[in-house]
Design a protein around this motif. Structure first.
Motif, PDB file in Angstrom:
ATOM      1  N   LYS A 125       0.837  -1.209   0.000  1.00 27.42           N
ATOM      2  CA  LYS A 125       0.000   0.000   0.000  1.00 27.42           C
ATOM      3  C   LYS A 125       0.869   1.254   0.000  1.00 27.42           C
ATOM      4  O   LYS A 125       0.618   2.204  -0.760  1.00 27.42           O
ATOM      5  CB  LYS A 125      -0.909  -0.019   1.230  1.00 27.42           C
ATOM      6  N   THR A 126       1.902   1.263   0.819  1.00 29.34           N
ATOM      7  CA  THR A 126       2.808   2.412   0.874  1.00 29.34           C
ATOM      8  C   THR A 126       3.498   2.636  -0.464  1.00 29.34           C
ATOM      9  O   THR A 126       3.613   3.776  -0.950  1.00 29.34           O
ATOM     10  CB  THR A 126       3.860   2.205   1.979  1.00 29.34           C
ATOM     11  N   LEU A 156       2.513   1.712  -3.510  1.00 29.80           N
ATOM     12  CA  LEU A 156       1.600   2.174  -4.554  1.00 29.80           C
ATOM     13  C   LEU A 156       1.128   3.601  -4.292  1.00 29.80           C
ATOM     14  O   LEU A 156       0.936   4.385  -5.238  1.00 29.80           O
ATOM     15  CB  LEU A 156       0.413   1.226  -4.665  1.00 29.80           C
ATOM     16  N   GLU A 157       0.923   3.951  -3.046  1.00 28.57           N
ATOM     17  CA  GLU A 157       0.522   5.331  -2.735  1.00 28.57           C
ATOM     18  C   GLU A 157       1.560   6.328  -3.227  1.00 28.57           C
ATOM     19  O   GLU A 157       1.222   7.413  -3.698  1.00 28.57           O
ATOM     20  CB  GLU A 157       0.322   5.481  -1.218  1.00 28.57           C
ATOM     21  N   ASN A 158       2.835   5.936  -3.134  1.00 32.04           N
ATOM     22  CA  ASN A 158       3.911   6.870  -3.467  1.00 32.04           C
ATOM     23  C   ASN A 158       4.401   6.770  -4.909  1.00 32.04           C
ATOM     24  O   ASN A 158       4.889   7.764  -5.466  1.00 32.04           O
ATOM     25  CB  ASN A 158       5.104   6.653  -2.523  1.00 32.04           C
ATOM     26  N   HIS A 159       4.257   5.571  -5.526  1.00 31.89           N
ATOM     27  CA  HIS A 159       4.936   5.381  -6.813  1.00 31.89           C
ATOM     28  C   HIS A 159       4.110   4.634  -7.862  1.00 31.89           C
ATOM     29  O   HIS A 159       4.671   4.122  -8.827  1.00 31.89           O
ATOM     30  CB  HIS A 159       6.247   4.632  -6.594  1.00 31.89           C
ATOM     31  N   ALA A 160       2.805   4.593  -7.708  1.00 34.91           N
ATOM     32  CA  ALA A 160       1.969   3.889  -8.688  1.00 34.91           C
ATOM     33  C   ALA A 160       2.111   4.479 -10.085  1.00 34.91           C
ATOM     34  O   ALA A 160       1.936   3.764 -11.083  1.00 34.91           O
ATOM     35  CB  ALA A 160       0.507   3.908  -8.248  1.00 34.91           C
ATOM     36  N   LEU A 169      -5.951  -3.074  -4.600  1.00 35.97           N
ATOM     37  CA  LEU A 169      -4.970  -2.000  -4.694  1.00 35.97           C
ATOM     38  C   LEU A 169      -4.492  -1.819  -6.130  1.00 35.97           C
ATOM     39  O   LEU A 169      -4.324  -0.679  -6.605  1.00 35.97           O
ATOM     40  CB  LEU A 169      -3.780  -2.298  -3.782  1.00 35.97           C
ATOM     41  N   LYS A 221      -7.165  -0.025  -8.002  1.00 37.12           N
ATOM     42  CA  LYS A 221      -7.261   1.373  -7.568  1.00 37.12           C
ATOM     43  C   LYS A 221      -6.175   2.231  -8.198  1.00 37.12           C
ATOM     44  O   LYS A 221      -6.432   3.379  -8.598  1.00 37.12           O
ATOM     45  CB  LYS A 221      -7.153   1.429  -6.038  1.00 37.12           C
ATOM     46  N   TYR A 222      -4.961   1.684  -8.320  1.00 36.76           N
ATOM     47  CA  TYR A 222      -3.826   2.483  -8.758  1.00 36.76           C
ATOM     48  C   TYR A 222      -3.413   2.218 -10.211  1.00 36.76           C
ATOM     49  O   TYR A 222      -2.380   2.715 -10.669  1.00 36.76           O
ATOM     50  CB  TYR A 222      -2.630   2.247  -7.833  1.00 36.76           C
TER      51      TYR A 222
END
Length: 430
Positions: A192-193, A195-199, A230, A233-234
């Motif tokens: 999750k971390t 993908l939140e930062n580098h998707a 996830l 989502k990304y």
């Protein structure tokens, strides 16, 4: 021993796959069922069985007849200019049985299919990087082999180079490991971390459904579903590497058991029952890039007719055997696993078995559950495992690399009973 000596003069690594082990080679001459005979005439129970392809065991007449018949008809075609009807028929069968398969493309080896999948994902998403997981194996090429999860990684979790890495290699292209991020498996927070930062950089996430190459760890309950959510989502494509699990575990692959359908799937090994063949399968809109000639991938032996015939025979035999075929194999495997655990306990050893239908691993530890290869490595007695492996060899039992056991549909009750007896003897000396 004479063959070992001859090999030393012409083969620098003694054999042509990964690294040679310290143990002497077994030069196999013939096989039948779950057993093989070496050049000296010694009989062995074979639980490596080609490390995945040999789901029919050795010498299966129906399977071999299909190969012989194809050899008499057509050996090869001019790849790219000609086709055999077998290619279409096989693709139809895969689409029929595999949940993720809308379109299919064939290659010769799993390593090739992995690279084709990476290229396809990059073209489809317009992004360049991919995510892989510690302990998972996706072939021997520079950008996917080796490296370890870096506990000191901050924002960009690239793989770390380590001499302790079993797949450490010199000669790797300088920036190959910067094509991917390497994070712990079964850790949804780490994903999750990332993908939140580098998707915006990540085209694909690739994983084994069950980590056979890393000790047989299973996905945590709900983990695969969260990974899929996830990815959706990304805007990251989800790929299951089913090179070991496809058709061996179930005719629909491990994905048909866990109930999570990826965007792309890679098959190899058991897909052709022993002949060399690999395939990628997935969503039609992704595969349309091939139709539009926006993505290409050459291969002289792509859709090799003999492998096509072997794969068609394999799937038809699985269809004819139905649930009963898998159920019988699974029952014998359960009996074998229980027998090994009981033999260990009787000799004063803690032993757990991890895996899935058709393939499991043995580990000398009392800890359960274990969710990653790192957790297995930290808790299982590797020295005892190596001594057990040697003891099995002395008793005439071949175990797969990584404490793995591959179970074929040819396995019998007699094989199971003999293996447990030999394992009990090996347990006495570890």
């Amino acid at each position: 021993m004479r063959l070992i000596e001859r090999a030393s003069h012409v083969m620098s690594s003694r054999q042509s796959n990964v690294r040679a082990l310290a143990e002497p080679s077994i030069f196999v001459e013939s096989g039948q069922g779950q057993r093989v005979w070496d050049v000296d005439g010694k009989e062995w129970l074979d639980f490596a069985i080609a490390m995945g392809p040999g789901i029919w065991g050795h010498g299966c007449r129906e399977y071999l007849d299909a190969i012989h018949n194809q050899l008499d008809k057509l050996l090869y075609v001019q790849s790219g200019a000609c086709q055999s009807r077998l290619e279409v028929e096989l693709a139809e069968k895969i689409v029929e049985h595999v949940p993720s398969a809308e379109h299919v493309r064939f290659h010769l080896s799993g390593s090739e299919a992995v690279q084709m999948t990476l290229r396809l994902a990059r073209a489809y998403t317009g992004k360049s990087k991919f995510v892989r997981f510690g302990g998972h194996y996706h072939g021997w090429l520079d950008n996917v082999i080796g490296g370890v999860v870096d506990p000191a990684a901050n924002d960009l979790p690239y793989a770390a180079i380590s001499d302790s890495d079993p797949f450490y290699t010199e000669g790797r292209a300088e920036h190959a490991l910067e094509e991917s991020f390497l994070i712990p498996w079964n850790d949804i927070g780490a994903l999750k971390t990332l993908l939140e930062n580098h998707a915006d950089k990540i085209a694909l996430l690739i994983m084994e459904v069950f980590n056979s190459n890393g000790g047989g760890a299973s996905p945590k309950p709900g983990y695969l579903e969260e990974v899929q959510q996830l990815c959706q989502k990304y805007g990251v494509l989800l790929c299951f590497d089913e090179i070991i699990t496809g058709f061996r575990t179930a005719i629909g692959g491990a994905q048909s058991i866990v109930g999570v359908t990826p965007d792309l799937t890679i098959f190899g090994k058991a897909i052709a029952g022993g002949m060399p063949l690999a395939a990628i399968a997935g969503r039609k809109d992704i595969f349309d890039l091939f139709r539009q000639n926006k993505v290409i991938g050459a291969g002289t032996f792509n859709s090799f007719p003999v492998s096509m015939a072997a794969s068609l025979a394999t799937i038809r035999m699985l269809e004819n055997g139905g649930d009963e075929l898998y159920a019988r194999r699974n029952s014998l495997q359960a009996k074998l696993e229980a027998g090994l655990r009981e033999a260990a306990q009787a000799k004063g050893h803690d032993l757990v078995t991890l895996g899935l239908p058709g393939n499991f691993c043995t580990h000398f530890t009392a800890k359960e559950p274990m969710w990653t290869s790192a957790e297995i490595g930290a808790n299982a007695d590797a020295g005892k495992a190596m001594r057990f492996r040697q003891g099995l060899r002395e008793q005439g039992v071949i175990q797969g690399l990584g404490s793995r056991w591959f179970v074929s549909f040819a396995l019998t009750d007699e094989d199971v009973e003999a293996t447990v007896e030999f394992a009990a003897r090996a347990m006495e000396r570890i």
